[in-house]
Design a protein around this motif. Structure first.
Motif, PDB file in Angstrom:
ATOM      1  N   SER A 215     -12.340  -5.944   5.238  1.00 35.96           N
ATOM      2  CA  SER A 215     -13.302  -6.758   4.178  1.00 35.96           C
ATOM      3  C   SER A 215     -12.070  -7.464   2.891  1.00 35.96           C
ATOM      4  N   LEU A 216     -12.997  -8.581   2.556  1.00 39.10           N
ATOM      5  CA  LEU A 216     -11.632  -8.814   1.699  1.00 39.10           C
ATOM      6  C   LEU A 216     -12.684 -10.156   1.245  1.00 39.10           C
ATOM      7  N   TRP A 217     -11.571 -10.685  -0.082  1.00 36.05           N
ATOM      8  CA  TRP A 217     -12.146 -11.778  -1.488  1.00 36.05           C
ATOM      9  C   TRP A 217     -11.793 -12.439  -1.439  1.00 36.05           C
ATOM     10  N   GLU A 218     -12.127 -13.978  -1.378  1.00 34.19           N
ATOM     11  CA  GLU A 218     -11.528 -15.727  -1.858  1.00 34.19           C
ATOM     12  C   GLU A 218     -12.023 -15.628  -2.641  1.00 34.19           C
ATOM     13  N   CYS A 219     -10.952 -16.798  -3.437  1.00 30.57           N
ATOM     14  CA  CYS A 219     -11.202 -17.657  -4.170  1.00 30.57           C
ATOM     15  C   CYS A 219     -12.473 -18.537  -3.883  1.00 30.57           C
ATOM     16  N   GLU A 220     -13.083 -20.028  -4.674  1.00 33.83           N
ATOM     17  CA  GLU A 220     -13.576 -20.754  -4.461  1.00 33.83           C
ATOM     18  C   GLU A 220     -12.432 -21.793  -4.093  1.00 33.83           C
ATOM     19  N   GLU A 221     -11.253 -21.921  -4.722  1.00 35.72           N
ATOM     20  CA  GLU A 221     -10.382 -23.256  -4.023  1.00 35.72           C
ATOM     21  C   GLU A 221      -9.986 -22.225  -2.387  1.00 35.72           C
ATOM     22  N   GLU A 222      -9.430 -21.102  -2.089  1.00 34.00           N
ATOM     23  CA  GLU A 222      -8.599 -21.055  -1.214  1.00 34.00           C
ATOM     24  C   GLU A 222     -10.020 -21.012  -0.045  1.00 34.00           C
ATOM     25  N   ARG A 224     -11.911 -23.792  -0.158  1.00 36.33           N
ATOM     26  CA  ARG A 224     -12.334 -24.876   0.642  1.00 36.33           C
ATOM     27  C   ARG A 224     -10.733 -25.596   1.045  1.00 36.33           C
ATOM     28  N   LEU A 225      -9.694 -24.997   0.844  1.00 34.79           N
ATOM     29  CA  LEU A 225      -8.291 -25.096   1.693  1.00 34.79           C
ATOM     30  C   LEU A 225      -8.533 -24.689   2.902  1.00 34.79           C
ATOM     31  N   ALA A 226      -9.702 -23.832   2.803  1.00 30.98           N
ATOM     32  CA  ALA A 226      -9.865 -23.112   5.179  1.00 30.98           C
ATOM     33  C   ALA A 226     -11.051 -24.588   5.572  1.00 30.98           C
ATOM     34  N   ARG A 227     -11.352 -25.177   4.954  1.00 27.66           N
ATOM     35  CA  ARG A 227     -12.509 -26.018   5.508  1.00 27.66           C
ATOM     36  C   ARG A 227     -13.457 -24.793   5.658  1.00 27.66           C
ATOM     37  N   ARG A 228     -14.177 -23.624   5.010  1.00 29.40           N
ATOM     38  CA  ARG A 228     -14.956 -22.915   4.912  1.00 29.40           C
ATOM     39  C   ARG A 228     -15.506 -22.763   3.862  1.00 29.40           C
ATOM     40  N   PRO A 229     -17.394 -22.682   4.062  1.00 31.39           N
ATOM     41  CA  PRO A 229     -18.404 -23.348   3.132  1.00 31.39           C
ATOM     42  C   PRO A 229     -17.934 -22.792   1.880  1.00 31.39           C
ATOM     43  N   VAL A 230     -18.124 -23.066   0.694  1.00 35.23           N
ATOM     44  CA  VAL A 230     -18.477 -22.528  -0.888  1.00 35.23           C
ATOM     45  C   VAL A 230     -19.898 -22.778  -1.253  1.00 35.23           C
ATOM     46  N   GLY A 231     -20.337 -22.500  -2.761  1.00 31.52           N
ATOM     47  CA  GLY A 231     -21.845 -23.201  -3.206  1.00 31.52           C
ATOM     48  C   GLY A 231     -23.206 -22.609  -2.546  1.00 31.52           C
ATOM     49  N   GLN A 232     -23.988 -23.488  -2.565  1.00 31.68           N
ATOM     50  CA  GLN A 232     -24.853 -23.723  -1.974  1.00 31.68           C
ATOM     51  C   GLN A 232     -24.478 -23.241  -0.441  1.00 31.68           C
TER      52      GLN A 232
END
Length: 359
Positions: A215-222, A224-232
């Motif tokens: 179980s982990l938590w990532e910020c939005e910038e992390e 984005r850098l990993a090319r993972r979905p954010v937002g909608q």
């Protein structure tokens, strides 16, 4: 096609693998029975050429015709609440398989449950949110550890359909037989033994054990850098807007229910679970008796042995196995001639009477 679509079509699973989240892209094909995808995904490929377009069309048709199951609807609502919480706070909580390459198997949000048995809301963050995971305010749990909350998440989709089954009592089971909340929340130690929690189930998204996840938590910038979905794009079923609209915005009265009507008297299987399964509210099993001597104490024994209470005064007791064996040794066997011996007599066939018919 992600496992969220497989969950809607089969009512058995969920997950976060899909286009934009470490899954398949447009124009890709699912590997037919190659072992690279789960059983839920392989089931969706049947009858198609394996293309994402055809499989997505099959899922959309099934959702329009039958609608999502009640369990799938509730799990989608929990995923949606977790995604909205992530967009609001900028902190993306996920339950990820640390041994795989997928983005996540489930989102962590307001309706998630910790290994200690308390909800995510009972694990408040500090002011700066500098810790790796929030601690519980209700018990000694020092770190939130996601655990499935519904049987469908571990592939046991048939349990909620049993008459009288209470989803609030069920807990994800360890191989020791107890639920996760019966273990130490920090060391994961099993009750009454030195073992650690070992899941007796597999994650329906990746088909790996609970111990293989984190179980982990990532910020939005992390992300984005990993090319993972954010937002909608982090919302469930974001890659298939038509299915997303049909599932997340479906009125409650249109949701198909495959479960039996609730009755005060549960069916036999549910009653047996309540009596024998510690992960469903049953008392812990008593330790097994060590030997026949403990299970069948001598009739004239004084005191109790292995937890057996002594016989009440003036009450007759039935002979034990030990008494029967001793009596058999003391009683000699006799041949037909009258001589006693310790061996069993040989059986002889009785002589047939002579025929009275004359030739």
């Amino acid at each position: 096609v992600g496992l969220e679509g497989a969950m809607l079509a089969t009512g058995m699973g969920r997950g976060g693998r899909g286009p934009g989240s470490g899954g398949l892209g447009r124009g890709a094909q699912l590997g037919l029975f190659s072992g690279g995808v789960s059983r839920s995904e392989r089931a969706l490929v049947a009858g198609t050429d394996g293309s994402v377009e055809e499989v997505t069309a099959n899922i959309a048709e099934a959702v329009q015709q039958y609608g999502p199951s009640p369990g799938a609807k509730k799990m989608m609502a929990a995923e949606q609440a977790a995604a909205e919480e992530a967009m609001r706070t900028g902190l993306y909580g996920i339950w990820r398989n640390s041994t795989g390459s997928a983005d996540f198997c489930s989102r962590i949000g307001p309706q998630s449950r910790c290994f200690c048995g308390h909800g995510y809301g009972q694990h408040p963050w500090s002011q700066g949110r500098r810790e790796q995971a929030p601690a519980c305010s209700e018990c000694p749990c020092k770190k939130f550890k996601y655990v499935p909350r519904r049987p469908e998440e571990v592939g046991e989709w048939w349990l909620p359909r049993r008459r009288g089954f209470d989803i609030n009592i069920w807990r994800a089971k360890c191989k020791c037989g107890h639920g996760h909340d019966g273990h130490d929340p920090n060391t994961l130690r099993c009750p009454g033994s030195s073992g650690k929690y070992t899941s007796a189930w597999l994650c329906v998204a990746c088909e790996c054990k609970w111990e293989d996840h984190e179980s982990l938590w990532e910020c939005e910038e992390e992300r984005r850098l990993a090319r993972r979905p954010v937002g909608q794009a982090f919302m469930p079923l974001a890659s298939t807007p038509g299915i997303q609209q049909a599932v997340l915005n479906a009125p409650e009265q249109e949701v198909r229910s495959s479960s039996l009507p609730h009755r005060p008297k549960p069916e036999r299987s549910v009653r047996l679970m309540r009596e024998r399964c510690p992960n469903y509210g049953a008392p812990a099993p008593t330790p097994a008796v060590g030997s026949l001597e403990d299970a069948f104490p001598p009739r004239n024994a004084t005191g109790s042995r292995a937890g057996f209470a002594p016989q009440a005064q003036g009450r007759s007791s039935r002979p034990s196995i030990e008494d029967a064996d001793a009596q058999a040794l003391r009683t000699p066997m006799r041949h037909s001639s009258g001589a006693s011996t310790g061996q069993a007599p040989r059986r002889t066939r009785p002589a047939l009477p002579e025929s009275s018919d004359s030739a």
